[in-house]
Scaffold this motif. Structure first.
Motif, PDB file in Angstrom:
ATOM      1  N   GLY A 207       0.838  -1.205   0.000  1.00 40.33           N
ATOM      2  CA  GLY A 207       0.000   0.000   0.000  1.00 40.33           C
ATOM      3  C   GLY A 207       0.866   1.246   0.000  1.00 40.33           C
TER       4      GLY A 207
ATOM      5  N   ILE B 184       4.769  -1.773  -2.391  1.00 47.68           N
ATOM      6  CA  ILE B 184       3.892  -2.505  -3.314  1.00 47.68           C
ATOM      7  C   ILE B 184       2.575  -1.750  -3.508  1.00 47.68           C
ATOM      8  CG2 ILE B 184       2.691  -4.714  -3.666  1.00 47.68           C
ATOM      9  CD1 ILE B 184       4.883  -5.588  -1.297  1.00 47.68           C
TER      10      ILE B 184
ATOM     11  N   ALA C 279      -2.393  -2.143  15.555  1.00 47.95           N
ATOM     12  CA  ALA C 279      -3.132  -1.186  16.400  1.00 47.95           C
ATOM     13  C   ALA C 279      -3.704  -0.064  15.558  1.00 47.95           C
ATOM     14  CB  ALA C 279      -2.196  -0.558  17.436  1.00 47.95           C
TER      15      ALA C 279
HETATM   16  N1  LIG Z   1      -4.097   2.026  12.249  1.00 46.70           N
HETATM   17  C1  LIG Z   1      -4.318   3.323  12.154  1.00 46.70           C
HETATM   18  O1  LIG Z   1      -4.200   4.056  13.129  1.00 46.70           O
HETATM   19  C2  LIG Z   1      -4.682   3.910  10.842  1.00 46.70           C
HETATM   20  C3  LIG Z   1      -4.665   5.294  10.669  1.00 46.70           C
HETATM   21  C4  LIG Z   1      -4.956   5.822   9.390  1.00 46.70           C
HETATM   22  C5  LIG Z   1      -5.307   4.965   8.357  1.00 46.70           C
HETATM   23  N2  LIG Z   1      -5.335   3.624   8.584  1.00 46.70           N
HETATM   24  C6  LIG Z   1      -5.665   2.653   7.518  1.00 46.70           C
HETATM   25  O2  LIG Z   1      -4.553   2.517   6.659  1.00 46.70           O
HETATM   26  C7  LIG Z   1      -5.013   2.057   5.383  1.00 46.70           C
HETATM   27  C8  LIG Z   1      -4.420   2.926   4.296  1.00 46.70           C
HETATM   28  O3  LIG Z   1      -4.868   4.266   4.432  1.00 46.70           O
HETATM   29  P1  LIG Z   1      -4.571   5.321   3.263  1.00 46.70           P
HETATM   30  O4  LIG Z   1      -5.062   6.642   3.725  1.00 46.70           O
HETATM   31  O5  LIG Z   1      -3.182   5.212   2.808  1.00 46.70           O
HETATM   32  O6  LIG Z   1      -5.625   4.750   2.166  1.00 46.70           O
HETATM   33  P2  LIG Z   1      -5.649   4.611   0.582  1.00 46.70           P
HETATM   34  O7  LIG Z   1      -6.922   3.946   0.261  1.00 46.70           O
HETATM   35  O8  LIG Z   1      -5.366   5.916  -0.071  1.00 46.70           O
HETATM   36  O9  LIG Z   1      -4.409   3.647   0.249  1.00 46.70           O
HETATM   37  C9  LIG Z   1      -4.482   2.257   0.143  1.00 46.70           C
HETATM   38  C10 LIG Z   1      -3.510   1.847  -0.958  1.00 46.70           C
HETATM   39  O10 LIG Z   1      -3.418   0.418  -0.994  1.00 46.70           O
HETATM   40  C11 LIG Z   1      -3.302   0.016  -2.334  1.00 46.70           C
HETATM   41  N3  LIG Z   1      -3.648  -1.403  -2.451  1.00 46.70           N
HETATM   42  C12 LIG Z   1      -4.877  -1.970  -2.549  1.00 46.70           C
HETATM   43  N4  LIG Z   1      -4.765  -3.315  -2.619  1.00 46.70           N
HETATM   44  C13 LIG Z   1      -3.447  -3.611  -2.557  1.00 46.70           C
HETATM   45  C14 LIG Z   1      -2.706  -4.809  -2.573  1.00 46.70           C
HETATM   46  N5  LIG Z   1      -3.309  -5.998  -2.694  1.00 46.70           N
HETATM   47  N6  LIG Z   1      -1.347  -4.756  -2.490  1.00 46.70           N
HETATM   48  C15 LIG Z   1      -0.712  -3.553  -2.387  1.00 46.70           C
HETATM   49  N7  LIG Z   1      -1.379  -2.358  -2.364  1.00 46.70           N
HETATM   50  C16 LIG Z   1      -2.728  -2.384  -2.442  1.00 46.70           C
HETATM   51  C17 LIG Z   1      -4.232   0.960  -3.074  1.00 46.70           C
HETATM   52  O11 LIG Z   1      -3.943   1.015  -4.455  1.00 46.70           O
HETATM   53  C18 LIG Z   1      -3.944   2.280  -2.343  1.00 46.70           C
HETATM   54  O12 LIG Z   1      -2.907   3.026  -2.960  1.00 46.70           O
HETATM   55  C19 LIG Z   1      -6.547   2.090   5.450  1.00 46.70           C
HETATM   56  O13 LIG Z   1      -7.019   0.805   5.777  1.00 46.70           O
HETATM   57  C20 LIG Z   1      -6.816   3.026   6.610  1.00 46.70           C
HETATM   58  O14 LIG Z   1      -8.050   2.749   7.224  1.00 46.70           O
HETATM   59  C21 LIG Z   1      -5.025   3.098   9.791  1.00 46.70           C
END
Ligand SMILES: NC(=O)c1ccc[n+]([C@@H]2O[C@H](COP(=O)([O-])OP(=O)(O)OC[C@H]3O[C@@H](n4cnc5c(N)ncnc54)[C@H](O)[C@@H]3O)[C@@H](O)[C@H]2O)c1
Ligand SMILES: [Zn+2]
Ligand SMILES: [Zn+2]
Length: 391
Positions: free
Chosen positions: A194, A217, A335
């Protein structure tokens, strides 16, 4: 005031709502100067968490100026203070807060019974993030009520732009924690799934924390370029086998550390048939998430390695290769970010010029354009990586 309001699946509107007011002596009200849309907001946009109600105000990445302070918060905050608001609401006093586990604060979830039922034990209150985490109005708005404001704020100095500070609220400490909990050692290869905003912060954190080789990736060219600009080797999962390439890059041994910055909404494609099955099960309500990345990480991770999960999962996942994980001796750490555990250090690194998270912003628009920006960010259209909104 104006705010971005959830009305149902893929229906967010720029509405007029009532102004927030002090409800508790520990509250403060801030006038929002900047806020942003997070990948986590997309799960609500897609209505994957059945705990939003029409009328809920979205948003958990917010900063601004304090305009009103409750009597019990006056010791630490005053009118005019410039603050970034962590997405986690923390009391600062409970057993979990004392351990630095702020995202599981025991006192700030005002809908504890719901949280207990859903998770076994309720987690912290979060801004704009469903009634499972308190049903608190979010910060994609002109004003925000901050509960437990005496401990739920990060004071920031004047003279640094909002662009550099706003992401202390979430994605910067989130990416940092993803890398820290991977326990990176010199010589490590760290693979990060991601390259969204969270992945981008994770890539840079892993490099700062001393990873020898970072592999990123995704399949979106502009996000892969951003990852490469930080020094990561990139893999487009639509062009080549992630497992084969990661093995090639590590003499067949696999990465020492694997970080999931994708979470529940893994891309659905014919090339990854398990994602089609997950999507079908999601539609039948037989599974909550699409855990393709988890499966891939467990399979490719080097024995004795660490799986760090920072992408959000919502509930029940199927077909997780637990036997492989157990026999390979993998450690799992995960987390919702414990935001204030990291923000003192990260703010100093921003002030020193060591970190500048503003590179991730591709769209800077008025709050009124929020509804269309949700769609743009969802579709990854127009090269969109991160949307910053200004009321
Ligand atoms: N744990 C936390 O505190 C916390 C805080 C903020 C966001 N998040 C989570 O983090 C994640 C990412 O957030 P974001 O803002 O970057 O979102 P985003 O949707 O912009 O990014 C996700 C990325 O993953 C890619 N992706 C999808 N399937 C994939 C795969 N099989 N292999 C590799 N890449 C793949 C997508 O193309 C995209 O670029 C979300 O699930 C969000 O809820 C968690
Ligand atoms: Zn978030
Ligand atoms: Zn607490």
């Amino acid at each position: 005031m104006k705010a971005l309001v959830w009305h149902g699946k893929e229906d967010i509107r720029y509405d007029t709502v009532s102004d927030p007011a002090i409800e508790d002596p520990r509250d403060a009200i801030i006038k929002v100067t900047s806020c942003a849309i997070c990948g986590s907001d997309l799960h609500l946009f897609h209505n994957l968490v059945p705990a939003m109600l029409p009328g809920d105000i979205m948003g958990h990445e917010t900063m601004g100026e304090v305009v009103e302070v409750g009597s019990a918060a006056k010791g630490t905050l005053k009118k005019g203070d410039r603050v970034v608001i962590p997405f986690t609401i923390q009391c600062g006093e409970c057993d979990q807060c004392r351990r630095g586990n702020f995202s599981v604060c025991e006192r700030t979830n005002r809908k504890k019974e719901l949280g207990d039922k859903a998770f076994g034990h309720a987690t912290a209150g979060l801004f704009g993030y469903t009634h499972l985490t308190g049903g608190y109005p979010g910060g994609q708005a002109e004003y925000l009520r901050v509960p437990f404001a005496d401990t739920t704020h990060i004071k920031v100095p004047d003279g640094i732009d909002d662009e550099k500070l706003l992401f202390l609220s979430d994605i910067l400490p989130t990416g940092w924690q993803a890398a820290v909990q991977a326990d990176i050692q010199p010589g490590d290869t760290v693979a990060i799934w991601g390259c969204g905003p969270v992945g981008q912060m994770t890539i840079r954190s892993a490099i700062l924390l001393g990873a020898e080789q970072v592999v990123a990736i995704d399949h979106l060219p502009e996000r892969l370029s951003m990852a490469a600009a930080a020094g990561a080797i990139t893999i487009d999962f639509t062009n080549e086998s992630v497992v084969d390439r990661l093995n090639e890059l590590t003499d067949g041994k696999g990465p020492h550390k694997c970080i999931d910055a994708v979470g529940t909404e893994s891309h659905v494609s014919l090339g990854q048939p398990d994602t089609l099955l997950d999507r079908a099960k999601q539609m039948l309500m037989a599974e909550n998430d699409r855990p393709h990345v988890l499966r891939e990480m467990i399979y490719v991770c080097r024995p004795g390695g660490v799986i760090s999960i920072i992408g959000v999962y919502l509930g029940l996942v199927d077909k997780i290769p637990m036997g492989q994980a157990m026999n390979k001796g993998l450690t799992f750490r995960m987390a919702q970010a414990h935001v204030p555990r990291w923000t003192g250090d990260l703010l100093r690194r921003i002030e020193d010029g060591q970190i500048d998270p503003s590179f991730v912003i591709t769209h800077k628009v008025d709050l009124s354009q929020g509804p269309e920006m949700y769609a743009t960010f969802r579709d990854k259209a127009d090269g969109c990586v991160k949307v910053m909104l200004r009321p």
